[in-house]
Scaffold this motif. Structure first.
Motif, PDB file in Angstrom:
ATOM      1  N   VAL A  17       0.833  -1.203   0.000  1.00 48.42           N
ATOM      2  CA  VAL A  17       0.000   0.000   0.000  1.00 48.42           C
ATOM      3  C   VAL A  17       0.870   1.256   0.000  1.00 48.42           C
ATOM      4  CG1 VAL A  17      -0.357   0.375   2.493  1.00 48.42           C
ATOM      5  CG2 VAL A  17      -2.181   0.904   0.864  1.00 48.42           C
ATOM      6  N   ARG A  18       2.041   1.194   0.582  1.00 45.22           N
ATOM      7  CA  ARG A  18       2.947   2.355   0.493  1.00 45.22           C
ATOM      8  C   ARG A  18       3.329   2.610  -0.958  1.00 45.22           C
ATOM      9  NH1 ARG A  18       8.942   3.328   3.333  1.00 45.22           N
ATOM     10  NH2 ARG A  18       9.495   5.084   1.998  1.00 45.22           N
ATOM     11  N   ASN A  19       3.643   1.544  -1.696  1.00 42.06           N
ATOM     12  CA  ASN A  19       3.966   1.707  -3.106  1.00 42.06           C
ATOM     13  C   ASN A  19       2.800   2.329  -3.868  1.00 42.06           C
ATOM     14  OD1 ASN A  19       6.640   0.788  -3.230  1.00 42.06           O
ATOM     15  ND2 ASN A  19       6.012  -1.347  -3.366  1.00 42.06           N
ATOM     16  N   ARG A  20       1.584   1.904  -3.559  1.00 37.29           N
ATOM     17  CA  ARG A  20       0.426   2.471  -4.234  1.00 37.29           C
ATOM     18  C   ARG A  20       0.261   3.952  -3.874  1.00 37.29           C
ATOM     19  NH1 ARG A  20      -3.771   0.306  -6.734  1.00 37.29           N
ATOM     20  NH2 ARG A  20      -2.003  -0.529  -7.929  1.00 37.29           N
ATOM     21  N   LEU A  21       0.404   4.290  -2.620  1.00 31.59           N
ATOM     22  CA  LEU A  21       0.245   5.675  -2.186  1.00 31.59           C
ATOM     23  C   LEU A  21       1.301   6.591  -2.806  1.00 31.59           C
ATOM     24  CD1 LEU A  21      -0.503   5.106   1.612  1.00 31.59           C
ATOM     25  CD2 LEU A  21      -2.123   5.934  -0.109  1.00 31.59           C
ATOM     26  N   GLU A  22       2.509   6.058  -2.992  1.00 30.11           N
ATOM     27  CA  GLU A  22       3.598   6.869  -3.544  1.00 30.11           C
ATOM     28  C   GLU A  22       3.665   6.809  -5.064  1.00 30.11           C
ATOM     29  OE1 GLU A  22       6.802   7.076   0.071  1.00 30.11           O
ATOM     30  OE2 GLU A  22       7.014   5.394  -1.312  1.00 30.11           O
ATOM     31  N   GLY A  23       2.738   6.074  -5.681  1.00 30.56           N
ATOM     32  CA  GLY A  23       2.703   6.004  -7.138  1.00 30.56           C
ATOM     33  C   GLY A  23       3.750   5.110  -7.752  1.00 30.56           C
ATOM     34  N   ASN A  24       4.271   4.163  -6.967  1.00 24.52           N
ATOM     35  CA  ASN A  24       5.281   3.233  -7.464  1.00 24.52           C
ATOM     36  C   ASN A  24       4.623   1.950  -7.958  1.00 24.52           C
ATOM     37  OD1 ASN A  24       7.316   5.029  -6.601  1.00 24.52           O
ATOM     38  ND2 ASN A  24       7.271   4.147  -4.537  1.00 24.52           N
ATOM     39  N   ARG A  25       5.344   1.181  -8.744  1.00 19.66           N
ATOM     40  CA  ARG A  25       4.833  -0.119  -9.181  1.00 19.66           C
ATOM     41  C   ARG A  25       4.704  -1.034  -7.963  1.00 19.66           C
ATOM     42  NH1 ARG A  25      10.592  -1.150 -11.534  1.00 19.66           N
ATOM     43  NH2 ARG A  25      11.483  -2.551  -9.975  1.00 19.66           N
ATOM     44  N   LEU A  26       3.800  -1.991  -8.047  1.00 14.50           N
ATOM     45  CA  LEU A  26       3.550  -2.873  -6.904  1.00 14.50           C
ATOM     46  C   LEU A  26       4.521  -4.045  -6.841  1.00 14.50           C
ATOM     47  CD1 LEU A  26      -0.354  -2.921  -6.746  1.00 14.50           C
ATOM     48  CD2 LEU A  26       1.274  -1.329  -5.690  1.00 14.50           C
ATOM     49  N   TRP A  27       4.933  -4.577  -7.977  1.00 19.93           N
ATOM     50  CA  TRP A  27       5.884  -5.692  -7.925  1.00 19.93           C
ATOM     51  C   TRP A  27       7.265  -5.144  -7.574  1.00 19.93           C
ATOM     52  CZ3 TRP A  27       9.998  -5.631 -11.355  1.00 19.93           C
ATOM     53  CH2 TRP A  27       9.845  -4.832 -12.495  1.00 19.93           C
ATOM     54  N   HIS A  28       8.043  -5.965  -6.864  1.00 21.15           N
ATOM     55  CA  HIS A  28       9.282  -5.453  -6.300  1.00 21.15           C
ATOM     56  C   HIS A  28      10.181  -6.600  -5.856  1.00 21.15           C
ATOM     57  CE1 HIS A  28       6.469  -6.218  -3.018  1.00 21.15           C
ATOM     58  NE2 HIS A  28       7.537  -6.488  -2.293  1.00 21.15           N
ATOM     59  N   ASP A  29      11.390  -6.266  -5.489  1.00 21.27           N
ATOM     60  CA  ASP A  29      12.333  -7.209  -4.893  1.00 21.27           C
ATOM     61  C   ASP A  29      12.080  -7.210  -3.384  1.00 21.27           C
ATOM     62  OD1 ASP A  29      14.488  -8.552  -3.774  1.00 21.27           O
ATOM     63  OD2 ASP A  29      15.984  -7.616  -5.067  1.00 21.27           O
ATOM     64  N   PRO A  30      11.629  -8.331  -2.809  1.00 14.92           N
ATOM     65  CA  PRO A  30      11.333  -8.368  -1.364  1.00 14.92           C
ATOM     66  C   PRO A  30      12.498  -7.944  -0.488  1.00 14.92           C
ATOM     67  CG  PRO A  30      10.474 -10.328  -2.440  1.00 14.92           C
ATOM     68  CD  PRO A  30      11.320  -9.612  -3.456  1.00 14.92           C
ATOM     69  N   ARG A  31      13.706  -8.113  -0.985  1.00 12.05           N
ATOM     70  CA  ARG A  31      14.886  -7.760  -0.196  1.00 12.05           C
ATOM     71  C   ARG A  31      15.046  -6.246  -0.053  1.00 12.05           C
ATOM     72  NH1 ARG A  31      18.947 -11.075  -3.903  1.00 12.05           N
ATOM     73  NH2 ARG A  31      17.655  -9.893  -5.373  1.00 12.05           N
TER      74      ARG A  31
END
Length: 214
Positions: A159-173
């Motif tokens: 949800v932080r990624n969504r709020l900041e306008g970033n893509r949702l998929w990511h490197d968990p690390r």
């Protein structure tokens, strides 16, 4: 007219007692370790002077336990919200390693083919949507004050990624969401104005990392 300022602290729960090192996900019975309880208290102490009027947590034990001292410091009940729950994961209850975990089982490899959805669990879009819905209700419940929403690493980071306008998929690390951390989102008249990250229990994180590497 003075704008209504509301701050929501999205918190990850404290360290969990998990000597077998399994991916516990939504499984019942996984509670805070002694260190995890210290982390929860450290955050409660940190937030004691804040204008917290609403505390809500994922229904899983570790999140509820984390919320208790925070709510207690403000003489508040702990509310429960299913939308704050951990992400669903096909590997729940298993260890995740090359030699002795799911990576050693060819039957499991098909679940690793799509990191963008992801193929091993609850879609990122679904996580983001339910977390935003929970945030919307907390904004109403704590309007003009502050709230603490205790959840789990992946839901908070998504949800932080969504709020900041970033893509949702990511490197968990690369997630910035340590144990007992706070991702604090500020709204003025219902409009997001800032996202800040802090680690009130940061002094205890080294102990957790040392145990994980033992």
């Amino acid at each position: 007219m003075t704008p209504v300022r509301t701050v929501l602290h999205l918190m990850r729960h404290g360290e969990v007692f998990n000597p077998a090192g399994v991916l516990y996900g939504r499984l019942p019975g996984y509670v805070l370790s002694d260190l995890g309880q210290e982390m929860a208290q450290a955050v409660a102490d940190y937030l004691a002077g804040y204008d917290v009027t609403y505390v809500v947590a994922s229904p899983l034990e570790r999140a509820q336990q984390t919320a208790v001292p925070i709510a207690g410091a403000h003489n508040l009940p702990v509310h429960s919200d299913e939308r704050l729950i951990e992400a669903d994961n096909i590997f729940e209850g298993k260890t995740f390693g090359v030699g002795d975990g799911v990576l050693a089982q060819p039957s499991m490899w098909r679940h690793l083919v799509n990191p963008f959805r992801p193929s091993w669990g609850e879609p990122y879009e679904v996580i983001a949507t339910r977390m935003l819905d929970a945030i919307g209700d907390a904004l109403v419940a704590a309007a003009g004050h502050e709230a603490v929403l205790v959840s789990h690493q992946l839901p908070v980071w998504t949800v932080r990624n969504r709020l900041e306008g970033n893509r949702l998929w990511h490197d968990p690390r690369r997630r910035e969401c340590s144990l007992a951390s706070l991702t604090s989102v500020t709204y003025l008249d219902g409009e997001l104005t800032s996202v800040a990250y802090s680690e009130p229990a940061g002094a205890l994180l080294a102990k957790a990392a040392k145990r994980a590497g033992a």
